[in-house]
Design an enzyme around this catalytic site. Structure first.
Site, mmCIF file in Angstrom:
data_model
loop_
_atom_site.group_PDB
_atom_site.id
_atom_site.type_symbol
_atom_site.label_atom_id
_atom_site.label_comp_id
_atom_site.label_asym_id
_atom_site.label_seq_id
_atom_site.Cartn_x
_atom_site.Cartn_y
_atom_site.Cartn_z
ATOM 1 N N ARG A 224 -7.287 -11.473 -13.708
ATOM 2 C CA ARG A 224 -7.442 -12.927 -13.708
ATOM 3 C C ARG A 224 -7.941 -13.345 -15.087
ATOM 4 N NH1 ARG A 224 -4.668 -13.021 -9.849
ATOM 5 N NH2 ARG A 224 -5.148 -13.764 -7.750
ATOM 6 N N HIS A 272 1.883 -14.851 -16.097
ATOM 7 C CA HIS A 272 1.390 -14.404 -14.771
ATOM 8 C C HIS A 272 2.535 -13.849 -13.918
ATOM 9 C CE1 HIS A 272 -2.100 -15.044 -11.735
ATOM 10 N NE2 HIS A 272 -1.313 -14.062 -11.314
HETATM 11 P P1 NAP Z 1 -8.362 -3.882 -4.658
HETATM 12 O O1 NAP Z 1 -7.507 -2.920 -3.926
HETATM 13 O O2 NAP Z 1 -9.353 -4.696 -3.903
HETATM 14 O O3 NAP Z 1 -9.115 -3.028 -5.802
HETATM 15 C C1 NAP Z 1 -10.137 -3.573 -6.547
HETATM 16 C C2 NAP Z 1 -10.804 -2.481 -7.386
HETATM 17 O O4 NAP Z 1 -11.778 -3.105 -8.230
HETATM 18 C C3 NAP Z 1 -11.557 -1.462 -6.526
HETATM 19 O O5 NAP Z 1 -11.433 -0.175 -7.071
HETATM 20 C C4 NAP Z 1 -13.011 -1.937 -6.636
HETATM 21 O O6 NAP Z 1 -13.984 -0.928 -6.481
HETATM 22 C C5 NAP Z 1 -13.025 -2.451 -8.060
HETATM 23 N N1 NAP Z 1 -14.143 -3.390 -8.260
HETATM 24 C C6 NAP Z 1 -14.381 -4.552 -7.617
HETATM 25 N N2 NAP Z 1 -15.545 -5.096 -8.041
HETATM 26 C C7 NAP Z 1 -16.030 -4.248 -8.977
HETATM 27 C C8 NAP Z 1 -17.210 -4.231 -9.760
HETATM 28 N N3 NAP Z 1 -18.132 -5.210 -9.679
HETATM 29 N N4 NAP Z 1 -17.403 -3.187 -10.590
HETATM 30 C C9 NAP Z 1 -16.502 -2.179 -10.673
HETATM 31 N N5 NAP Z 1 -15.362 -2.130 -9.953
HETATM 32 C C10 NAP Z 1 -15.143 -3.155 -9.113
HETATM 33 O O7 NAP Z 1 -7.470 -4.916 -5.484
HETATM 34 P P2 NAP Z 1 -5.952 -4.743 -5.990
HETATM 35 O O8 NAP Z 1 -4.992 -4.932 -4.881
HETATM 36 O O9 NAP Z 1 -5.869 -3.489 -6.771
HETATM 37 O O10 NAP Z 1 -5.813 -6.037 -6.947
HETATM 38 C C11 NAP Z 1 -6.676 -6.234 -8.039
HETATM 39 C C12 NAP Z 1 -6.487 -7.622 -8.630
HETATM 40 O O11 NAP Z 1 -5.266 -7.698 -9.354
HETATM 41 C C13 NAP Z 1 -6.373 -8.766 -7.640
HETATM 42 O O12 NAP Z 1 -7.646 -9.145 -7.139
HETATM 43 C C14 NAP Z 1 -5.741 -9.860 -8.471
HETATM 44 O O13 NAP Z 1 -6.735 -10.642 -9.099
HETATM 45 C C15 NAP Z 1 -4.963 -9.085 -9.549
HETATM 46 N N6 NAP Z 1 -3.507 -9.275 -9.409
HETATM 47 C C16 NAP Z 1 -2.821 -9.813 -10.448
HETATM 48 C C17 NAP Z 1 -1.444 -9.964 -10.363
HETATM 49 C C18 NAP Z 1 -0.625 -10.462 -11.525
HETATM 50 O O14 NAP Z 1 0.562 -10.722 -11.366
HETATM 51 N N7 NAP Z 1 -1.185 -10.590 -12.698
HETATM 52 C C19 NAP Z 1 -0.764 -9.574 -9.190
HETATM 53 C C20 NAP Z 1 -1.503 -9.029 -8.154
HETATM 54 C C21 NAP Z 1 -2.887 -8.881 -8.260
HETATM 55 P P3 NAP Z 1 -14.157 -0.121 -5.093
HETATM 56 O O15 NAP Z 1 -12.915 0.752 -5.002
HETATM 57 O O16 NAP Z 1 -15.389 0.651 -5.287
HETATM 58 O O17 NAP Z 1 -14.208 -1.156 -4.002
HETATM 59 C C1 GLV Z 2 -1.397 -12.536 -7.952
HETATM 60 O O1 GLV Z 2 -1.952 -12.890 -8.933
HETATM 61 C C2 GLV Z 2 -2.050 -11.947 -6.815
HETATM 62 O O2 GLV Z 2 -3.279 -11.986 -6.726
HETATM 63 O O3 GLV Z 2 -1.333 -11.417 -5.943
#
Ligand code: NAP
Ligand code: GLV
Length: 309
Positions: A224, A272
Site C-alpha cells: 500500500r 496498482h
Molecule cells: P497476509 O497473508 O495477511 O500476510 C501478511 C504478512 O505480513 C504476514 O506474514 C504477517 O506476519 C506480516 N505482517 C503483518 N503485520 C506485520 C508487522 N507489524 N510486522 C511484521 N510483519 C507483519 O497478506 P497477503 O495476502 O500476503 O497480502 C499482503 C498485502 O498485499 C495486502 O494486505 C495488500 O495490501 C497487498 N496487495 C497488493 C496488491 C497490488 O496489486 N498491489 C494486490 C493484493 C494485495 P504473520 O505471518 O506473522 O502474521
Molecule cells: C489489492 O490491492 C488487494 O488488496 O487485493
C-alpha cells in the site's frame, strides 16, 4: 439467501452476474444508500461505512481483495461482531510472483540501465551483479510473500523474510518482529514490501528504515502507498543511497501528474496492477466459503480486527 454487492470504483453488475451463476436461487442486489432490507452476506470493495452500519445482521462481509485496510480503518464504528473475510490468493499470488520477479531480474540484470543506454544508442558492457551478494528481503511472509519467495528462490537468489510472528519457510532466512528488522535490512540488497497496511506498518518505509539497507539497495513496494514515506524515498534515491525503486502503490492514486516520482527516471511506476482481483476465481472462492458457512463449517481468511489484517 440475500447477497448485497458494492464495488467502489467499478460497476457491480459483472459481479452480480457471476454470483447469480453460483447461487441461482439467491436474491443478489447492488447496495444503494438507504437500502435497509435484510441481507445474509455482502461482497464488497471499499464499502462505505454506512452500508456496513445499516447491515449489522450480515453473517459475513467478503472483501474482493487481499488487503482489508479500507474496512478495518472504520474501527469501532463497524458493527461489533461482523466477520470480515479477505481474499486468500484467488489467483493473485502468481501475479505478485511475476511482477516482483520481473522487477528484481530487471534490476539484477541491469536491464533498467541497458534501457537507458538503448535510448542513447550506446553499446556498452556493464559488469553483472554477483548473485550471492544480492539477497532479496521480503517484508511480509503471508499468502503473497511466500509465493514471491518461492518464485525468486527458483533463480537462486538468497531470500530473507520478515513477519510479525516467527516463521520457518524452507529456503528463506526468517526474521520477525521489531527486534529482527535491523538485521533483516542490513543483509537485504532488494527490499520488497508486501505487508498489510495496519497501525504498525503504516509509514514503515521511512528514511531511518530505508537508510539501514546497504548502499545501492533497490526498493519494490507492492503493498500500500501509505507504507512508504514518499519524500524520504525520493531523498535517498537522489543522494544515491537507494539505487532505484519499482512502485505499484501510492499515497494518492492515481498518482498526480505533478508528483516528483514521474520525473525520477530511477523510479518505475505502475498503476496498482501488481496483482489484480480475478472476478471468476474470487467469486468461486467466496461461494465456497458461503456454502461452508451455511453448513455451519469454519472458513479461512477471517480478519482479526485488532491485529488489522
Ligand atoms: P497476509 O497473508 O495477511 O500476510 C501478511 C504478512 O505480513 C504476514 O506474514 C504477517 O506476519 C506480516 N505482517 C503483518 N503485520 C506485520 C508487522 N507489524 N510486522 C511484521 N510483519 C507483519 O497478506 P497477503 O495476502 O500476503 O497480502 C499482503 C498485502 O498485499 C495486502 O494486505 C495488500 O495490501 C497487498 N496487495 C497488493 C496488491 C497490488 O496489486 N498491489 C494486490 C493484493 C494485495 P504473520 O505471518 O506473522 O502474521
Ligand atoms: C489489492 O490491492 C488487494 O488488496 O487485493
Amino acid at each position: 439467501m440475500r447477497i448485497l454487492v458494492h464495488t467502489t470504483g467499478s460497476s457491480p453488475d459483472p459481479w452480480i452476474a457471476e454470483i447469480r451463476n453460483e447461487f441461482p436461487q439467491a436474491q443478489v442486489r447492488a447496495w444503494h444508500e438507504g437500502d435497509n432490507d435484510l441481507a445474509d452476506y455482502a461482497i464488497v470493495w471499499k464499502p462505505p461505512l454506512a452500508m456496513l452500519q445499516q447491515h449489522s445482521e450480515l453473517k459475513a462481509v467478503f472483501n474482493v481483495g487481499a488487503g482489508v485496510d479500507a474496512i478495518v480503518e472504520f474501527g469501532d464504528a463497524l458493527p461489533k461482531d461482523l466477520p470480515i473475510v479477505r481474499l486468500d490468493d484467488a489467483g493473485m499470488g502468481v501475479q505478485m510472483a511475476e511482477y516482483v520477479t520481473h522487477a528484481v531480474l530487471r534490476y539484477f540484470r541491469r536491464l533498467n540501465e541497458f534501457d537507458m543506454q538503448n535510448r542513447a544508442a550506446q553499446w556498452r558492457f556493464l559488469k553483472p551483479h554477483d548473485k550471492k551478494n544480492f539477497a532479496v528481503g521480503i517484508l511480509g511472509l503471508g499468502v503473497l510473500g511466500t509465493q514471491i519467495a518461492r518464485a525468486l528462490a527458483h533463480f537462486g537468489f538468497p531470500i530473507n523474510g520478515w513477519s510479525r510472528t516467527k516463521k520457518d519457510v524452507p529456503g528463506v532466512r526468517c526474521y520477525s518482529g521489531p527486534a529482527g528488522l535491523d538485521e533483516f535490512l542490513r543483509v537485504s540488497r532488494v527490499l520488497v514490501c508486501v505487508l498489510p497496511l495496519t497501525a504498525e506498518t503504516a509509514g514503515l518505509l521511512n528514511e531511518l528504515v530505508l537508510g539501514k539497507l546497504p548502499q545501492g539497495a533497490y526498493v519494490i513496494n507492492v503493498a500500500r502507498g501509505a507504507h512508504l514515506v514518499e519524500e524520504d524515498l525520493l531523498k535517498l534515491v537522489q543522494n544515491g543511497h537507494i539505487a532505484g525503486a519499482t512502485l505499484d502503490v501510492f499515497r494518492e492514486e492515481p498518482l498526480p501528474p505533478a508528483h516528483p516520482f514521474w520525473q525520477e527516471s530511477r523510479i518505475t511506476i505502475t498503476p496498482h496492477i501488481a496483482a489484480l482481483t480475478l472476478r471468476g476465481d474470487s467469486v468461486r472462492q467466496i461461494a465456497g466459503k458461503i456454502r461452508a458457512l451455511e453448513r455451519g463449517e469454519p472458513i479461512a481468511g477471517i480478519v482479526d480486527r485488532i491485529r488489522g489484517y
